[in-house]
Structures are given as C-alpha cells and as structure tokens.
Scaffold this active site. Structure first.
Site, PDB file in Angstrom:
ATOM      1  N   LYS A 149      51.324  36.210  39.543  1.00  0.00           N
ATOM      2  CA  LYS A 149      52.070  35.059  40.055  1.00  0.00           C
ATOM      3  C   LYS A 149      52.804  34.305  38.945  1.00  0.00           C
ATOM      4  CE  LYS A 149      49.619  34.498  44.385  1.00  0.00           C
ATOM      5  NZ  LYS A 149      48.673  35.627  44.331  1.00  0.00           N
TER       6      LYS A 149
HETATM    7  C1  LIG Z   1      48.531  36.637  45.258  1.00  0.00           C
HETATM    8  C2  LIG Z   1      47.821  37.870  44.837  1.00  0.00           C
HETATM    9  C3  LIG Z   1      47.956  39.092  45.552  1.00  0.00           C
HETATM   10  C4  LIG Z   1      48.757  39.201  46.828  1.00  0.00           C
HETATM   11  O1  LIG Z   1      50.140  39.050  46.646  1.00  0.00           O
HETATM   12  P1  LIG Z   1      51.107  38.800  47.911  1.00  0.00           P
HETATM   13  O2  LIG Z   1      52.445  38.561  47.339  1.00  0.00           O
HETATM   14  O3  LIG Z   1      50.541  37.593  48.615  1.00  0.00           O
HETATM   15  O4  LIG Z   1      51.046  40.003  48.769  1.00  0.00           O
HETATM   16  C5  LIG Z   1      47.315  40.204  45.049  1.00  0.00           C
HETATM   17  N1  LIG Z   1      46.559  40.143  43.938  1.00  0.00           N
HETATM   18  C6  LIG Z   1      46.398  38.992  43.233  1.00  0.00           C
HETATM   19  C7  LIG Z   1      45.530  39.001  42.027  1.00  0.00           C
HETATM   20  C8  LIG Z   1      47.028  37.821  43.656  1.00  0.00           C
HETATM   21  O5  LIG Z   1      46.861  36.686  42.959  1.00  0.00           O
END
Ligand SMILES: *Cc1c(COP(=O)(O)O)cnc(C)c1O
Length: 466
Positions: A112
């Site tokens: 993220k």
């Molecule tokens: C947010 C997250 C996901 C999922 O991502 P999306 O874009 O919501 O599909 C997967 N793995 C981790 C570690 C995350 O923080």
C-alpha cells in the site's frame, strides 16, 4: 483526462477533483473516461529505466492537466526514494519461471506504500495550489491506516484521522500508526470493532456538517482512483525485467478489495502483454465464488491468518462490473443495489468475459501455512501469509510453464509473525533495520467511545484550522 462514475449519474471530473473526493455523489467509483494505450515499441523502449522514470511514463497521461511535468517527476523521485531497495520492487526467483515481486520495501512494509506515499504528495500539491485544507478520515484494521499515516506525515495541507478498533489490531500494526509523530496525525482507538469504525467514517462522509464547511473530507481507501493508478506501474516494471513486452506474463495477486488486481487488468488494457491474471483470495472468497459460479453473494466475515484480505464485499469490483456491462452505469447501479439485498448474477455472456480475463482460487489457512513451510524448506525464503496465498493460487491456476508467473508479494513476513509460527517453522522474521526500534518508540493515540457525535466533535476540535 476526464473521470466518470461507474453508476452513470454523477458529472465527470478532472484529476484534481477525483483525487479530493471519495465516492461519486451517485454512490459510484470514478474511472478514467478512456485509457492511454502504449505500443509494444514504446514499452520496449522503457527497458532498463529506473522505477521513477517508468512511473512517470505510465502515470503522466492520467494527471497531466493537473500537475506540471517537473513537479510530477520530483514527486515520484521523493516517493520512491523512501523505499529501502534500490530497485523499488525487486523480483525474487522461486523456481524455473516462477517469481515473487517484493512490494513491501516501503516504510510500512506492505504494497500500500506504493500508492499512499504518492497520494500524500499529490494531495499536498493540489491543496497548496488551491489554498485549501483537507481532512482525511479513514478506518483501518491494519495496513491501510499505517500506510496512509506514513504517506501524509509531511503534508502541510492535510490532517489525518485514522480510526482503529481499540485493542483489536496487532501490536506491530498499532505501533506503525501510533508512533508516527506529527501535529497533523491523529490516531483514534474506538471502543468497538472494525465495522463500527467503518460505519462512522461512511456516515461522516455522508454528512460533513460537523466540519462547519471549513474543510472537506478526503478518502484514502482504494476507492480513491489515484491509488489504483500508482499500482499499474509495477506490472510494467516486472514484465520489462523478465523479457516483456516480447513475451507475455502471468500474475497472481493476493486480493481483498480488488484494487491491486484491477490495476493489473488496466495494465493489460494499456498494452502490456499479460496472458493470465489470478485472483488469489483467502476464505473470504466472494470473488472466487463469483468467478466459479456467477453468483455474487455476501457471506459472514471469517478471521484468517491474512487479515488484510478479510472482506465481505470487494469494493473495486464495481470498476470491473462497469466494463463488463459495456460501461452502462445504470445497469451497474441496479445490479449493486440488488447485491446489497441478496445474491445476484450477471448475464452469462458477460460472466464468460470475466472468466476469460481472470482465473481464481480460494486458499484456506491450512494451505497458506503449508505454502509458507514448503517455500521456506525449498528456498530458505519466508513468505508472509498474503503472499503465500498468491503463490499457492499461482501454482494451482498456472496454465503455461513457458510464461513467467509472478506473484505480487504484498507484505513483509515480519508483519505477520503468527502465520509463520502456525506453519510450524521456528525461524523468526526480523523487522528491517529502519524499523528495528519500533517497540521502543513513543506511542500517541486517543481512546474514544463508540459514538459518532463524540468522534466528530473530536475531529472538529483537532484539525489544524479548527
Ligand atoms: C490490502 C492488502 C491486500 C489486498 O489488496 P486489495 O487491493 O484490497 O485487493 C493484500 N495483501 C496485503 C498485505 C494488503 O495489505
């Protein structure tokens, strides 16, 4: 570039307004009216570029009306220089033609950061130009909150209020949020659960009168278009590193809200040869159930070893549904209004289109742990539980050994030590050097009752220009 709503009843906006808004007024999500398309020749000419230059080539068409070229280049340099690896998104080989792309070298150790480090800088740039101030309000059960706080810590024109459920997030995750110092950072622990936090945020977006008209709320969850945009880049980056665009690639993506994998779908539409996109879910597998049986139906939330993928509905899936319905916003609106009441299906030929675009697998905790253990035994490489789900799904769904299969490594294993213990391994993943003193840093947060009026009063009192 104009952006339109997936529910067809809101006016089109430019990039600046899309950046500063959450949902469209009709309840939809914004998507670009059209996508830039790159020829193979053009993509080929990007081989060997540093990550930031690649990022510029891919993202600039989305922002050019809002941000001068030199400013955007600077922003990208600042954003990706905070990553603790020179390649930004390094690739690690697991087997012949099988790879993990490590997207967890940013400040909070999850992918993220790719989007939220940029989002903070974009917001500050646009707000400075407009001489406005924004109040970010978000709810988190972990990763999003810390990445958003890290992304906004240096913003002059943003106050950020992140709600987390009191005593219900892991210590690493809480500390990643509460040890970031800054007058504009406000952590609120709500005496309730994650749903209570999320409901409060939703209701506050719906009625912002508690801010007295002096600031607007901005969203940092993956309904914000700018987040999706930043995630398109690393699909190109991986492909170019492994011989693309002259060979096609397969990607397996640990999926919750469908943001990350939707970016892969866009990369493909923008000209990158991608032959397979695998939706990898945990037991919260509404997407896998839809892909297997054309039924979109909410189930109860299950708590798993991969908490960042624990969702009941997948908000960005609406963006795909919009395309599957020939961009007919009213059809999407009707479908999702029905989906809120019970299970829905789409016309068979549209569902078949979706099946052509995506494969899927649902991976339970047992298989997650088995994969962590197996990969450690075979490679001495530790996967975090989310990435392990991606690797498991990649192996289950793979169609062609000649095509590189790349799993998106979404988090650092040190972030989720429980899964490593559960998998029976005795290795302890260490936090990277830049976070080694996390447990000694001073924490700052406010505990509030599960009461919307109280929380809104707190925000109204504590944002900068209040
Ligand atoms: C947010 C997250 C996901 C999922 O991502 P999306 O874009 O919501 O599909 C997967 N793995 C981790 C570690 C995350 O923080």
């Amino acid at each position: 570039m104009r952006y339109i709503s997936t529910r067809g009843e809101a006016p089109a906006l430019g990039f600046e307004d899309v950046l500063l808004t959450g949902l469209a007024p009709d309840g939809g999500l914004y998507v670009p009216e059209s996508l830039p398309h790159f020829s193979l020749e053009e993509i080929r000419s990007w081989r060997g570029l540093p990550y930031t230059e690649l990022a510029f080539n891919i993202m600039y068409p989305f922002v050019e009306e809002a941000i001068p070229e030199a400013d955007f280049r600077q922003m990208l340099d600042d954003t990706y220089s905070v990553f603790a690896h020179k390649a930004v998104a390094p690739l690690v080989q697991l087997d012949a033609n099988e790879w993990v792309m490590e997207l967890f070298r940013g400040p909070t150790l999850a992918f993220k950061d790719f989007a939220l480090q940029l989002l903070g800088r974009l917001l500050d740039h646009v707000l400075e130009k407009r001489q406005e101030h924004a109040v970010i309000m978000g709810a988190t059960s972990g990763d999003t909150g810390s990445a958003a706080i890290e992304g906004c810590r240096r913003c002059e024109h943003v106050d950020i209020f992140i709600l987390h459920p009191y005593e219900r997030v892991s210590e690493v995750q809480r500390r990643q949020m509460t040890t970031v110092q800054g007058d504009n950072i406000h952590n609120i622990a709500i005496k309730g659960n994650f749903d209570d936090c999320q409901r409060m945020v939703k209701e506050s977006f719906g009625d912002q009168s508690f801010l007295g008209g002096k600031a607007k709320l901005a969203a940092v969850n993956s309904i914000n278009w700018a987040r999706i945009m930043a995630q398109i880049v690393y699909y190109f980056h991986a492909s170019l590193a492994l011989g693309g665009p002259d060979r096609s690639m397969a990607f397996s993506v640990p999926t919750g809200n469908f943001g990350d994998i939707f970016a892969g779908y866009l990369a493909k539409k923008m000209g990158l040869p991608i032959s397979q996109l695998v939706i990898a879910t945990n037991k919260n597998d509404i997407l896998h159930r839809f892909m297997s049986g054309n039924k979109y139906e909410q189930h109860q939330l299950e708590h798993t070893l991969s908490p960042s993928m624990d969702i009941m509905v997948s908000s960005n899936f609406e963006r795909l549904l919009f395309d599957l319905h020939g961009r007919d916003g009213l059809a999407v609106k009707e479908l999702l209004e029905n989906a809120a009441k019970g299970p829905v299906s789409i016309e068979d030929y549209r569902w078949k289109k979706a099946r052509k675009l995506f494969d899927s697998a649902s991976v339970d905790d047992q298989a997650t742990c088995d994969t962590i253990r197996e990969v450690y035994q075979q490679n001495e490489y530790l996967l975090d539980p989310h990435t392990a789900i991606g690797v498991h799904a990649a192996r289950a769904c793979r169609r062609d050994d000649q095509i590189p299969m790349i799993t998106l490594g979404t988090a650092h294993p040190a972030k989720f030590p429980d899964a490593i213990v559960e998998s029976g391994l005795t290795v302890k993943p260490a936090l990277p050097a830049h976070m080694a003193d996390l447990f000694e840093r001073e924490e700052r947060y406010t505990v509030l009752d599960n009461d919307r009026a109280g929380v809104q009063a707190f925000i109204a009192k504590h944002w900068k220009n209040a």
